[in-house]
Motif scaffolding. Structure first.
Motif, PDB file in Angstrom:
ATOM      1  N   ASN A 455     -10.881  -8.372 -39.682  1.00  0.00           N
ATOM      2  CA  ASN A 455      -9.730  -9.071 -39.110  1.00  0.00           C
ATOM      3  C   ASN A 455     -10.188 -10.081 -38.068  1.00  0.00           C
ATOM      4  N   ILE A 456      -9.537 -11.259 -38.076  1.00  0.00           N
ATOM      5  CA  ILE A 456      -9.946 -12.351 -37.162  1.00  0.00           C
ATOM      6  C   ILE A 456      -8.757 -12.860 -36.348  1.00  0.00           C
ATOM      7  N   HIS A 466      -7.427  -8.069 -34.733  1.00  0.00           N
ATOM      8  CA  HIS A 466      -8.878  -7.834 -34.774  1.00  0.00           C
ATOM      9  C   HIS A 466      -9.276  -6.489 -34.163  1.00  0.00           C
ATOM     10  N   HIS A 467      -8.484  -5.984 -33.222  1.00  0.00           N
ATOM     11  CA  HIS A 467      -8.834  -4.710 -32.556  1.00  0.00           C
ATOM     12  C   HIS A 467      -8.903  -3.535 -33.515  1.00  0.00           C
ATOM     13  N   GLY A 472     -14.019  -6.528 -36.297  1.00  0.00           N
ATOM     14  CA  GLY A 472     -13.037  -7.446 -35.699  1.00  0.00           C
ATOM     15  C   GLY A 472     -13.762  -8.646 -35.121  1.00  0.00           C
ATOM     16  N   ILE A 473     -13.138  -9.827 -35.264  1.00  0.00           N
ATOM     17  CA  ILE A 473     -13.739 -11.047 -34.716  1.00  0.00           C
ATOM     18  C   ILE A 473     -12.694 -11.727 -33.836  1.00  0.00           C
ATOM     19  N   LEU A 474     -13.071 -12.020 -32.606  1.00  0.00           N
ATOM     20  CA  LEU A 474     -12.152 -12.655 -31.657  1.00  0.00           C
ATOM     21  C   LEU A 474     -12.739 -13.976 -31.176  1.00  0.00           C
ATOM     22  N   TYR A 483     -16.690 -19.660 -29.210  1.00  0.00           N
ATOM     23  CA  TYR A 483     -17.605 -18.544 -29.466  1.00  0.00           C
ATOM     24  C   TYR A 483     -16.796 -17.399 -30.082  1.00  0.00           C
ATOM     25  N   TYR A 484     -17.510 -16.412 -30.646  1.00  0.00           N
ATOM     26  CA  TYR A 484     -16.822 -15.314 -31.321  1.00  0.00           C
ATOM     27  C   TYR A 484     -17.398 -13.970 -30.882  1.00  0.00           C
TER      28      TYR A 484
END
Length: 553
Positions: A455-456, A466-467, A472-474, A483-484
Motif C-alpha cells: 500500500n502506498i 500504508h500503515h 507500506g510506502i509513505l 523521499y519514501y
C-alpha cells in the motif's frame, strides 16, 4: 439494494436545487471562499491541486448497472473520460468544472446517487466487506445494518459539526476483518449470542498521522440499541474531542487520552439517557430494511463445479490462474463472486474509463443480476456469477484488460492519487506504484510469492492505507525533495496492526530495488507455504532492515 422512497427522492432533489443556488451565488461573488467552503464540502466537493475533485457516495460499495452507466456518462460529459475507485468504496472525479457540479449532482439524483457527506467533519460513507450478503462465513448480511446507520447519520444535525471527519465500518465475519473495522473511528462487529443479534462496538481506530487500532467499548450491544449506542459514543466525542488542533481532533486521540475504561464509562452514561428513546430500533424497521436486500433470482438448478467449469480449468492455464486468484466462494450453490482488478500496469490503481463503465455495466446485466460492488482495494466485484459462465465472463474481461490475475498479490497495489492530483501530498504515489508493477510483471513469480499487501500513500493522511500494508510506502518531503519511508508487518486481515518503520527514507529511484531485496529475503527464508507476513512475524524486522540497507551508502 436499498430502493429510494418518495421522501428520499424529495430530499435529494431539494438538496441539488439548494447547492445549485449556492454555487450560483458563489460564482456571482455573493459568497466568499470561506462561506462557500462548508457548503461545497457537504456536497463532496474539494478544491485540489489543479481542479475541483468530486467524491460520489457509494453506500457500502453497492451499485447497479444503471448507476454505473450514469457514472460513465458523467466522466465523458463533464470530466476527462475517467473516474477513480477510492479506498472507501466511493467514486471520485478529478477534473469537474465548478459550474458543472450542480448538473452532475442532478444527473446522480436521477439514479438514486449523491455526494452528500463524502467530505467535511461529518459521518462519511459507511463501509463493509465487499462480499457482504454472499459470504458463506458471515453470521448475517451486514448491509441492512449499514443502511440503518447511513439513514441515521445523514443530515443528522448533531453530527454536522464534529471535531473531525468520522468513519464507521460494519463486519459480519467472525475471526476475520475484511471490513477493516479495527482501523475505523467506530467499528461494528455483528455477533450472535443465544440466537439474538447484537454488536461488539469498537472506537478509536484510524490511520493517518498517528495510526491506532480501536478499543472494544461495547461488548454486546443488543440490536434494538445499536443507534443509541453509536449516538452515545458520538456525544462523548462531540463533548470532549479536540477542536483546537485538527491533528489531535480524531476520536482515536480522545480514546487514547482518556483510556478505554474512562471512555466506556462516559459512553455508558450517555447511553443510559438515550436507551429506549426515539431511536430505539423496532423489529418492523429492521425487517423493512432487510427486505431491501432480498436475494436475486438464483437458478436453483445451478451446481458447484459444473462440467463446463472443470473443462475450462483443465484446458486453459490462464483461466485456471485467474480462477484461483480472482474468484471467491459464494454461499449459494453454483455461484461465485468475481473480482475485476483495476490494477493494469501503466494506469493509476483504481482508475476506470467512461467506456469501461459501460462495458462493466453490460457484464453486470449479463452475468450478475445487474449489480456490482466497489472494494476498498480499489477493485470491482460482480457478486453473483453462475459458475458455468465464469469462462465466458473471463474471456470478456480479458478483452477489457480487467482479468489481471493479481488480486491480493504484490502488484494489486492500493495507492492514493498522490502528488499528481492531491494538494495535500508530499510525494507522488502513482509513478512508484507503476514502477513496482513493471518490475514484478512476471505472473509466475508473483503467484509463487503468494499474497502480499503493498500500500502506498503520498502523505501522512494515509489515504492509501500504508500503515496496514504488509509492505507500506509513505511519501515524505525532505527539503523540497520526494523521499519514501517503508514500513513492514502491517495487517488489516484477521487483526488490525500498524506496520513498523524500517529506518531512514529512500529516494524515489531506490524504492523498487529495496522492495526487490525485501522480497528476495522472504523467498530465501520462507518455510513451505509460508506467507510473506508470516515469515516477517517469525523473523522480526532486523534481517529485513539489514537487507534493505545492505547497499545503502
Amino acid at each position: 439494494m436499498y430502493v429510494y422512497q418518495d421522501y428520499d427522492r424529495q430530499l435529494l432533489n431539494e438538496r441539488v436545487a439548494q447547492f445549485r443556488d449556492q454555487t450560483r451565488r458563489y460564482l456571482d461573488g455573493q459568497l466568499s471562499d470561506d462561506e462557500f467552503l462548508p457548503l461545497r464540502l457537504q456536497n463532496g466537493l474539494y478544491i485540489q491541486r489543479y481542479a475541483p475533485m468530486l467524491r460520489v457516495s457509494v453506500p457500502y460499495g453497492m451499485l447497479n448497472s444503471t448507476q454505473l452507466r450514469t457514472l460513465g456518462h458523467i466522466a465523458r460529459t463533464w470530466d476527462k473520460g475517467y473516474a477513480h475507485v477510492s479506498t472507501r468504496q466511493n467514486i471520485q472525479y478529478n477534473w469537474p468544472e465548478l459550474e458543472n457540479v450542480p448538473d452532475i449532482l442532478a444527473e446522480l439524483a436521477k439514479v438514486e446517487m449523491h455526494a452528500i457527506q463524502t467530505s467535511g467533519n461529518c459521518i462519511r460513507n459507511v463501509t463493509t466487506d465487499e462480499f457482504a450478503g454472499i459470504n458463506a462465513a458471515e453470521v448475517e448480511d451486514p448491509r441492512p445494518w449499514c443502511e440503518i446507520i447511513r439513514q441515521w447519520a445523514t443530515f443528522n444535525p448533531e453530527f454536522a459539526y464534529l471535531p473531525r471527519k468520522f468513519k464507521i465500518a460494519v463486519n459480519a465475519v467472525p475471526n476475520e476483518d475484511p471490513a477493516l473495522i479495527g482501523v475505523h473511528d467506530i467499528g461494528v462487529q455483528i455477533v450472535h449470542r443465544d440466537g439474538e443479534t447484537g454488536f461488539t462496538v469498537l472506537a478509536g481506530g484510524g490511520l493517518g498521522r498517528t495510526p491506532m487500532t480501536g478499543e472494544v467499548i461495547g461488548e454486546f450491544v443488543p440490536w434494538q440499541h445499536l443507534l443509541s449506542y453509536l449516538e452515545a459514543i458520538l456525544r462523548v466525542y462531540n463533548k470532549y474531542g479536540n477542536r483546537d488542533n485538527k491533528y489531535k481532533a480524531r476520536i482515536k486521540i480522545l480514546v487514547k487520552a482518556l483510556g478505554a475504561e474512562k471512555f466506556r464509562e462516559l459512553t455508558e452514561a450517555e447511553f443510559a439517557e438515550l436507551k429506549d428513546g426515539p431511536i430505539t430500533l423496532t423489529a418492523d424497521e429492521v425487517d423493512r430494511m432487510r427486505g431491501h436486500f432480498s436475494e436475486p433470482a438464483y437458478d436453483g438448478s445451478a451446481t458447484d463445479q459444473p462440467a463446463a467449469l472443470t473443462e475450462a480449468l483443465a484446458s486453459s492455464k490462464a483461466f485456471n490462474r485467474w480462477y484461483h486468484t480472482n474468484v471467491h466462494a459464494h454461499r449459494q450453490p453454483g455461484y461465485a463472486a468475481v473480482t475485476l482488478t483495476l490494477k493494469k500496469t501503466g494506469r493509476a490503481p483504481g482508475d476506470i474509463t467512461d467506456t469501461e463503465f459501460d462495458a462493466v455495466a453490460d457484464l453486470a446485466d449479463q452475468y450478475s443480476f445487474g449489480e456490482l460492488r466497489t472494494t476498498h482495494q480499489q477493485n470491482i466485484v460482480l457478486g453473483d456469477v453462475r459458475q458455468d459462465q465464469l469462462f465466458a465472463l473471463w474471456e470478456a474481461l480479458e478483452v477489457l484488460g480487467f482479468a489481471t490475475p493479481n488480486l491480493k498479490l504484490l502488484t494489486d497495489i492500493i495507492a492514493c492519487p498522490g502528488g499528481d492530483f492531491c494538494s495535500l501530498a508530499n510525494a507522488k504515489s502513482i509513478p512508484i506504484a507503476e514502477a513496482i508493477q513493471r518490475h514484478f510483471e512476471d505472473m509466475d513469480y508473483l503467484h509463487d510469492l503468494g499474497p502480499i499487501d503493498l500500500n502506498i500513500s503520498g502523505c501522512m493522511n494515509a489515504c492509501g492505507h500504508h500503515h496496514i500494508g504488509h509492505i507500506g510506502i509513505l511519501g515524505v518531503d525532505k527539503k523540497g525533495r520526494e523521499y519514501y519511508q517503508i514500513t513492514l508487518g502491517g495487517r488489516g486481515d484477521k487483526t488490525s496492526r500498524i506496520g513498523e518503520k524500517l529506518g531512514p527514507s529512500f529516494e524515489a529511484d531506490e524504492v523498487v530495488p529495496v522492495i526487490a531485496r525485501l522480497v528476495d529475503l522472504y523467498v530465501e527464508q520462507r518455510q513451505p507455504d509460508e506467507l510473506f507476513i508470516d515469515t516477517y512475524e517469525r523473523l522480526g524486522i532486523d534481517p529485513f532492515k539489514e537487507r534493505a540497507y545492505a547497499s545503502h551508502h
